[in-house]
Motif scaffolding. Structure first.
Motif, PDB file in Angstrom:
ATOM      1  N   ASP A  13       0.852  -1.143   0.013  1.00  0.00           N
ATOM      2  CA  ASP A  13       0.012  -0.025   0.180  1.00  0.00           C
ATOM      3  C   ASP A  13       1.064   1.097  -0.079  1.00  0.00           C
ATOM      4  O   ASP A  13       0.652   2.370  -0.624  1.00  0.00           O
ATOM      5  CB  ASP A  13      -1.031   0.005   1.150  1.00  0.00           C
ATOM      6  N   SER A  14       1.977   1.253   0.757  1.00  0.00           N
ATOM      7  CA  SER A  14       2.753   2.366   0.941  1.00  0.00           C
ATOM      8  C   SER A  14       3.569   2.732  -0.426  1.00  0.00           C
ATOM      9  O   SER A  14       3.776   3.731  -0.743  1.00  0.00           O
ATOM     10  CB  SER A  14       3.703   2.361   2.211  1.00  0.00           C
ATOM     11  N   ILE A  15       4.161   1.652  -1.041  1.00  0.00           N
ATOM     12  CA  ILE A  15       4.835   1.664  -2.238  1.00  0.00           C
ATOM     13  C   ILE A  15       4.075   2.310  -3.247  1.00  0.00           C
ATOM     14  O   ILE A  15       4.492   3.209  -4.103  1.00  0.00           O
ATOM     15  CB  ILE A  15       5.401   0.406  -2.720  1.00  0.00           C
ATOM     16  N   ASP A  21       3.276   9.523  -5.694  1.00  0.00           N
ATOM     17  CA  ASP A  21       3.429  10.855  -4.840  1.00  0.00           C
ATOM     18  C   ASP A  21       2.459  11.329  -4.077  1.00  0.00           C
ATOM     19  O   ASP A  21       2.084  12.476  -3.801  1.00  0.00           O
ATOM     20  CB  ASP A  21       3.663  11.768  -6.057  1.00  0.00           C
ATOM     21  N   SER A  22       1.830  10.427  -3.479  1.00  0.00           N
ATOM     22  CA  SER A  22       0.702  10.785  -2.507  1.00  0.00           C
ATOM     23  C   SER A  22       1.394  10.518  -1.010  1.00  0.00           C
ATOM     24  O   SER A  22       0.478  10.083  -0.223  1.00  0.00           O
ATOM     25  CB  SER A  22      -0.767   9.925  -2.636  1.00  0.00           C
ATOM     26  N   SER A 122       6.518  -0.397   5.104  1.00  0.00           N
ATOM     27  CA  SER A 122       6.736   0.978   5.081  1.00  0.00           C
ATOM     28  C   SER A 122       5.475   1.602   5.514  1.00  0.00           C
ATOM     29  O   SER A 122       4.287   0.709   5.590  1.00  0.00           O
ATOM     30  CB  SER A 122       7.000   1.144   3.775  1.00  0.00           C
ATOM     31  N   SER A 123       5.376   2.812   5.615  1.00  0.00           N
ATOM     32  CA  SER A 123       3.976   3.552   5.792  1.00  0.00           C
ATOM     33  C   SER A 123       4.074   4.759   4.727  1.00  0.00           C
ATOM     34  O   SER A 123       5.161   4.802   4.024  1.00  0.00           O
ATOM     35  CB  SER A 123       3.902   3.989   7.128  1.00  0.00           C
ATOM     36  N   PRO A 124       3.143   5.562   4.516  1.00  0.00           N
ATOM     37  CA  PRO A 124       3.342   6.607   3.469  1.00  0.00           C
ATOM     38  C   PRO A 124       4.299   7.833   4.022  1.00  0.00           C
ATOM     39  O   PRO A 124       4.544   8.670   3.267  1.00  0.00           O
ATOM     40  CB  PRO A 124       2.062   7.240   3.487  1.00  0.00           C
ATOM     41  N   SER A 125       4.864   7.695   5.289  1.00  0.00           N
ATOM     42  CA  SER A 125       5.639   8.712   5.875  1.00  0.00           C
ATOM     43  C   SER A 125       6.900   8.019   6.628  1.00  0.00           C
ATOM     44  O   SER A 125       7.624   8.799   6.827  1.00  0.00           O
ATOM     45  CB  SER A 125       4.897   9.342   6.978  1.00  0.00           C
ATOM     46  N   CYS A 126       7.034   7.007   6.625  1.00  0.00           N
ATOM     47  CA  CYS A 126       8.183   6.396   7.288  1.00  0.00           C
ATOM     48  C   CYS A 126       8.625   4.936   6.876  1.00  0.00           C
ATOM     49  O   CYS A 126       7.590   4.156   6.228  1.00  0.00           O
ATOM     50  CB  CYS A 126       7.967   6.332   8.841  1.00  0.00           C
ATOM     51  N   LEU A 127       9.964   4.763   7.223  1.00  0.00           N
ATOM     52  CA  LEU A 127      10.308   3.408   6.899  1.00  0.00           C
ATOM     53  C   LEU A 127      10.673   2.513   8.191  1.00  0.00           C
ATOM     54  O   LEU A 127      10.953   2.903   9.070  1.00  0.00           O
ATOM     55  CB  LEU A 127      11.561   3.308   6.141  1.00  0.00           C
TER      56      LEU A 127
END
Length: 227
Positions: A13-15, A21-22, A122-127
């Protein structure tokens, strides 16, 4: 919960969000006005795991040098966020000894356990480095904490943000837009199933902390030993 399936879904989902670019950038990391503090029960990876994480972050820093990289001293796994960080929280607002006693009651009789750090999610803001626990001890600790803090009627925010089920360690946060997104994703794929190491968890720490667990703000309130 199947941890591998959960981590895999987070990753995919995060990738997709990164590729489109979201993704999200944390604009508070360098803010002098960030006054979010709380208390957390956590565990620490050993030097082998830290060394392997450092190697990965060094590779990423060559591609994305301006992201936020966790230092060895700040790496951790959250067992439970007892009081999630919020603006203005200070230790004088609580009786720390009562929190220590509730945690002692929660871990009484529980044994040390192994935690394997393997692969990335991952998340949309961190690894994050994925953590896999061998038995149910960590879940027992968490369930006991939920019961004992509820019964003690102490200030707490357990499960308020989300119900914690994983054992990951956040190692990087995005603080600016990508300069080399494809290079970043290539490194992630290379370390997707990398074995960072396995630790024997015999100590838990209750700490006062800021949002990022930076050593200059963290104060160890008590260390607990598992038998």
């Amino acid at each position: 919960m199947n941890l591998k399936e959960h981590y895999d879904k987070l990753y995919q989902d995060s990738i997709q969000k990164i590729q489109s670019d979201s993704y999200q950038v944390d604009e508070l990391i360098d803010s002098d006005g960030d006054n979010r503090f709380g208390i957390t029960l956590l565990l620490r990876p050993d030097n082998t795991v830290k060394s392997n994480i450092h190697k990965l972050l060094s590779e990423i820093s060559l591609i994305e040098p301006n992201q936020y990289f966790y230092r060895d001293s700040d790496l951790h796994v959250t067992v439970m966020s007892i009081i999630s960080c919020y603006n203005g929280f200070a230790l004088h607002q609580i009786k720390v000894e009562e929190y220590i006693e509730a945690i002692k009651k929660s871990i009484n009789g529980l044994s040390r356990f192994h935690l394997e750090f393997k692969g990335l999610t991952s998340s949309p803001s961190c690894l994050m480095v994925q953590g896999f626990f061998e038995n149910d001890v960590l879940n027992q600790v968490r369930d006991n904490l939920r019961i004992n803090f509820r019964d003690a009627a102490l200030e707490q925010s357990i499960d308020k943000r989300y119900v914690i089920k994983t054992a990951h360690s956040t190692i990087l946060r995005l603080k600016e837009r990508f300069r080399n997104k494809e290079g970043y994703l290539k490194v992630l794929e290379a370390y997707r199933d990398f074995h960072f190491g396995t630790v024997t968890v015999d100590t838990l720490e209750l700490v006062f902390n800021d949002w990022y667990q930076r050593k200059e703000y963290v104060k160890i309130l008590h260390s607990f030993k598992l038998k």
